[in-house]
Design a protein around this motif. Structure first.
Motif, PDB file in Angstrom:
ATOM      1  N   ARG A   7      16.807  11.082   5.228  1.00  0.00           N
ATOM      2  CA  ARG A   7      18.055  10.331   5.026  1.00  0.00           C
ATOM      3  C   ARG A   7      19.213  11.015   5.757  1.00  0.00           C
ATOM      4  NH1 ARG A   7      18.215   9.782  -0.575  1.00  0.00           N
ATOM      5  NH2 ARG A   7      19.141  11.834  -0.763  1.00  0.00           N
ATOM      6  N   ARG A   8      19.284  12.332   5.663  1.00  0.00           N
ATOM      7  CA  ARG A   8      20.349  13.060   6.372  1.00  0.00           C
ATOM      8  C   ARG A   8      20.202  12.892   7.880  1.00  0.00           C
ATOM      9  NH1 ARG A   8      19.509  16.869   2.334  1.00  0.00           N
ATOM     10  NH2 ARG A   8      18.117  18.058   3.668  1.00  0.00           N
ATOM     11  N   GLN A   9      18.977  12.977   8.369  1.00  0.00           N
ATOM     12  CA  GLN A   9      18.740  12.819   9.803  1.00  0.00           C
ATOM     13  C   GLN A   9      19.114  11.418  10.287  1.00  0.00           C
ATOM     14  OE1 GLN A   9      17.705  15.246  12.001  1.00  0.00           O
ATOM     15  NE2 GLN A   9      18.034  16.590  10.261  1.00  0.00           N
ATOM     16  N   GLU A  56      11.602  15.613   1.304  1.00  0.00           N
ATOM     17  CA  GLU A  56      11.390  14.966   2.609  1.00  0.00           C
ATOM     18  C   GLU A  56      12.258  13.713   2.739  1.00  0.00           C
ATOM     19  OE1 GLU A  56      10.169  14.559   6.402  1.00  0.00           O
ATOM     20  OE2 GLU A  56       9.701  16.259   5.104  1.00  0.00           O
ATOM     21  N   LEU A  57      12.391  12.951   1.659  1.00  0.00           N
ATOM     22  CA  LEU A  57      13.241  11.763   1.668  1.00  0.00           C
ATOM     23  C   LEU A  57      14.694  12.146   1.943  1.00  0.00           C
ATOM     24  CD1 LEU A  57      13.748   8.740   1.268  1.00  0.00           C
ATOM     25  CD2 LEU A  57      13.791   9.158  -1.203  1.00  0.00           C
ATOM     26  N   ASP A  70       0.838  -1.200   0.000  1.00  0.00           N
ATOM     27  CA  ASP A  70       0.000   0.000   0.000  1.00  0.00           C
ATOM     28  C   ASP A  70       0.873   1.249   0.000  1.00  0.00           C
ATOM     29  OD1 ASP A  70      -2.228   1.671   0.102  1.00  0.00           O
ATOM     30  OD2 ASP A  70      -2.362   1.572   2.285  1.00  0.00           O
ATOM     31  N   LEU A  71       1.675   1.405  -1.037  1.00  0.00           N
ATOM     32  CA  LEU A  71       2.588   2.547  -1.109  1.00  0.00           C
ATOM     33  C   LEU A  71       1.871   3.878  -1.283  1.00  0.00           C
ATOM     34  CD1 LEU A  71       5.615   1.234  -3.171  1.00  0.00           C
ATOM     35  CD2 LEU A  71       5.571   1.919  -0.778  1.00  0.00           C
ATOM     36  N   GLU A  72       0.620   3.833  -1.628  1.00  0.00           N
ATOM     37  CA  GLU A  72      -0.108   5.077  -1.837  1.00  0.00           C
ATOM     38  C   GLU A  72      -0.717   5.608  -0.549  1.00  0.00           C
ATOM     39  OE1 GLU A  72      -2.752   4.545  -5.108  1.00  0.00           O
ATOM     40  OE2 GLU A  72      -1.130   4.023  -6.467  1.00  0.00           O
ATOM     41  N   GLY A  73      -0.293   5.058   0.582  1.00  0.00           N
ATOM     42  CA  GLY A  73      -0.762   5.547   1.878  1.00  0.00           C
ATOM     43  C   GLY A  73      -0.151   6.912   2.175  1.00  0.00           C
ATOM     44  N   SER A  74      -0.041   7.242   3.441  1.00  0.00           N
ATOM     45  CA  SER A  74       0.483   8.548   3.820  1.00  0.00           C
ATOM     46  C   SER A  74       2.008   8.574   3.721  1.00  0.00           C
ATOM     47  CB  SER A  74       0.060   8.883   5.254  1.00  0.00           C
ATOM     48  OG  SER A  74       0.798   8.104   6.183  1.00  0.00           O
ATOM     49  N   GLY A  75       2.546   9.780   3.660  1.00  0.00           N
ATOM     50  CA  GLY A  75       3.989   9.954   3.634  1.00  0.00           C
ATOM     51  C   GLY A  75       4.646   9.430   4.895  1.00  0.00           C
ATOM     52  N   VAL A  76       3.953   9.557   6.029  1.00  0.00           N
ATOM     53  CA  VAL A  76       4.485   9.056   7.295  1.00  0.00           C
ATOM     54  C   VAL A  76       4.636   7.538   7.237  1.00  0.00           C
ATOM     55  CG1 VAL A  76       4.016   8.818   9.767  1.00  0.00           C
ATOM     56  CG2 VAL A  76       3.565  10.992   8.620  1.00  0.00           C
ATOM     57  N   GLU A  77       3.621   6.855   6.700  1.00  0.00           N
ATOM     58  CA  GLU A  77       3.704   5.398   6.571  1.00  0.00           C
ATOM     59  C   GLU A  77       4.820   5.005   5.616  1.00  0.00           C
ATOM     60  OE1 GLU A  77      -0.221   4.365   5.322  1.00  0.00           O
ATOM     61  OE2 GLU A  77      -0.913   4.043   7.372  1.00  0.00           O
ATOM     62  N   ALA A  78       4.960   5.749   4.538  1.00  0.00           N
ATOM     63  CA  ALA A  78       6.008   5.435   3.570  1.00  0.00           C
ATOM     64  C   ALA A  78       7.384   5.609   4.199  1.00  0.00           C
ATOM     65  CB  ALA A  78       5.858   6.319   2.333  1.00  0.00           C
ATOM     66  N   ASP A 122      15.626   8.173  -4.578  1.00  0.00           N
ATOM     67  CA  ASP A 122      15.637   9.390  -5.393  1.00  0.00           C
ATOM     68  C   ASP A 122      16.934   9.554  -6.176  1.00  0.00           C
ATOM     69  OD1 ASP A 122      16.939   9.760  -2.895  1.00  0.00           O
ATOM     70  OD2 ASP A 122      16.834  11.929  -3.133  1.00  0.00           O
ATOM     71  N   GLU A 123      17.961   8.803  -5.823  1.00  0.00           N
ATOM     72  CA  GLU A 123      19.263   8.958  -6.469  1.00  0.00           C
ATOM     73  C   GLU A 123      19.663   7.780  -7.354  1.00  0.00           C
ATOM     74  OE1 GLU A 123      22.275   9.829  -3.588  1.00  0.00           O
ATOM     75  OE2 GLU A 123      21.334  11.713  -2.988  1.00  0.00           O
ATOM     76  N   LEU A 124      19.157   6.607  -7.052  1.00  0.00           N
ATOM     77  CA  LEU A 124      19.572   5.414  -7.790  1.00  0.00           C
ATOM     78  C   LEU A 124      19.016   5.415  -9.206  1.00  0.00           C
ATOM     79  CD1 LEU A 124      19.124   2.667  -5.074  1.00  0.00           C
ATOM     80  CD2 LEU A 124      21.243   3.717  -5.832  1.00  0.00           C
ATOM     81  N   LYS A 125      19.850   5.017 -10.147  1.00  0.00           N
ATOM     82  CA  LYS A 125      19.433   4.954 -11.550  1.00  0.00           C
ATOM     83  C   LYS A 125      19.184   3.523 -12.016  1.00  0.00           C
ATOM     84  CE  LYS A 125      20.046   9.361 -11.970  1.00  0.00           C
ATOM     85  NZ  LYS A 125      19.028  10.110 -11.284  1.00  0.00           N
TER      86      LYS A 125
END
Length: 123
Positions: free
Chosen positions: A85-87, A80-81, A19-27, A100-103
Motif C-alpha cells: 500500500r505504501r509503495q 506485506e499489505l 480463489d482467495l486462498e491462492g498465493s500471496g502474489v495472486e492476492a 487491515d485497517e477498516l472496521k
C-alpha cells in the motif's frame, strides 16, 4: 472506456475473489486489478454506457472480498499489505488496499445512474 477491457478485468477480479486462498502474489494482484477497474470507472463519462449487470457484478465482488477479508489478510499478511500500500500510494478511497485497517464495510457502489446503460426486461 473499452468495454472489453472492463469485462476482462472484472472476469479476472472474479477469479481472484473466488480463489482467495491462492498465493500471496495472486492476492496482491487482485488489488492492482481492482485499481484498474476503478480507473476505468472513474474515467467513464456520461456518454459512455456501462451495463448495469457489470456494475452489479463489481459491487457483488467487492462485498465478497470484504466478507473474505480475513482470508485475504492471512494469505497476504498485514505487513506485506501495508508495504504494498505504501509503495502504491493508494488513496483511502481505494478501500481494498486497507482491509487491515477498516472496521466496517466500505460504502462502495456504482456511479450515478446516468453512467449505467439501461437494461431491457422482457416479460
Amino acid at each position: 472506456m473499452n468495454g472489453q477491457e472492463m469485462e476482462r478485468l472484472v472476469h479476472k477480479y472474479y477469479g481472484y475473489v473466488a480463489d482467495l486462498e491462492g498465493s500471496g502474489v495472486e492476492a496482491l494482484d487482485l488489488l492492482f486489478v481492482r485499481d484498474k477497474i476503478q480507473q476505468l470507472l472513474d474515467a467513464s463519462g456520461p456518454e459512455e454506457q456501462i451495463p448495469l449487470p457489470l456494475f452489479e457484478q463489481i459491487h457483488d465482488l467487492d462485498r465478497a472480498l470484504w466478507a473474505e477479508s480475513e482470508t485475504f489478510r492471512m494469505v497476504v499478511g498485514d505487513r506485506e499489505l501495508q508495504h504494498a500500500r505504501r509503495q502504491q500510494r493508494s488513496p483511502r478511497s481505494h478501500w481494498w488496499w486497507y482491509l487491515d485497517e477498516l472496521k466496517i464495510a466500505p460504502q462502495s457502489g456504482p456511479k450515478p445512474r446516468s453512467h449505467i446503460a439501461p437494461v431491457l426486461v422482457t416479460a
